[in-house]
Write a protein that holds these residues in place. Structure first.
Motif, PDB file in Angstrom:
ATOM      1  N   GLU A   1      -7.170   7.923  -3.408  1.00 12.75           N
ATOM      2  CA  GLU A   1      -7.583   6.534  -3.184  1.00 12.75           C
ATOM      3  C   GLU A   1      -6.433   5.699  -2.623  1.00 12.75           C
ATOM      4  O   GLU A   1      -6.634   4.874  -1.732  1.00 12.75           O
TER       5      GLU A   1
ATOM      6  N   ALA B   1       0.839  -1.204   0.000  1.00 13.46           N
ATOM      7  CA  ALA B   1       0.000   0.000   0.000  1.00 13.46           C
ATOM      8  C   ALA B   1       0.875   1.255   0.000  1.00 13.46           C
ATOM      9  O   ALA B   1       0.574   2.232  -0.686  1.00 13.46           O
TER      10      ALA B   1
ATOM     11  N   GLN C   1      -5.087   0.379   5.817  1.00 17.13           N
ATOM     12  CA  GLN C   1      -4.160  -0.718   6.115  1.00 17.13           C
ATOM     13  C   GLN C   1      -3.365  -0.433   7.382  1.00 17.13           C
ATOM     14  O   GLN C   1      -3.152  -1.322   8.199  1.00 17.13           O
TER      15      GLN C   1
ATOM     16  N   ALA D   1      -6.467   3.960   1.094  1.00 15.08           N
ATOM     17  CA  ALA D   1      -6.220   2.529   1.277  1.00 15.08           C
ATOM     18  C   ALA D   1      -5.045   2.304   2.222  1.00 15.08           C
ATOM     19  O   ALA D   1      -5.075   1.402   3.070  1.00 15.08           O
TER      20      ALA D   1
END
Length: 83
Positions: A46, A16, A54, A50
């Motif tokens: 985005e 990520a 995480q 994310a």
């Protein structure tokens, strides 16, 4: 088994983070008036979202260090509702 879960969480966080780096680099390379800038801004937001999710799954609730480390621009954070 717990160490396998921790290893997968760390690997997912790393992936990520890599996505954040790529998205922010593409955004930084785009001209301010570029027709693709809005799409790049959306992709960066985005990716950062994310990454934050995480991090939270890994137990890291405060994102100030990540914002500073990745030098996440205000315009990206604004897309996430942060300031």
């Amino acid at each position: 088994m717990d160490h396998e879960i921790a290893a997968e969480k760390a690997a997912s966080l790393g992936r990520a983070g890599d996505r954040v780096k790529r998205a922010l680099q593409h955004l930084a390379e785009a001209e301010q008036a570029s027709p693709t800038r809005n799409a790049l801004l959306k992709d960066a937001a985005e990716a950062v979202y994310a990454y934050f999710i995480q991090r939270e799954l890994c137990g890291l609730r405060r994102h100030h260090d990540a914002i500073r480390e990745y030098q996440i621009p205000r315009e990206v954070l604004a897309r996430l509702g942060a300031s």
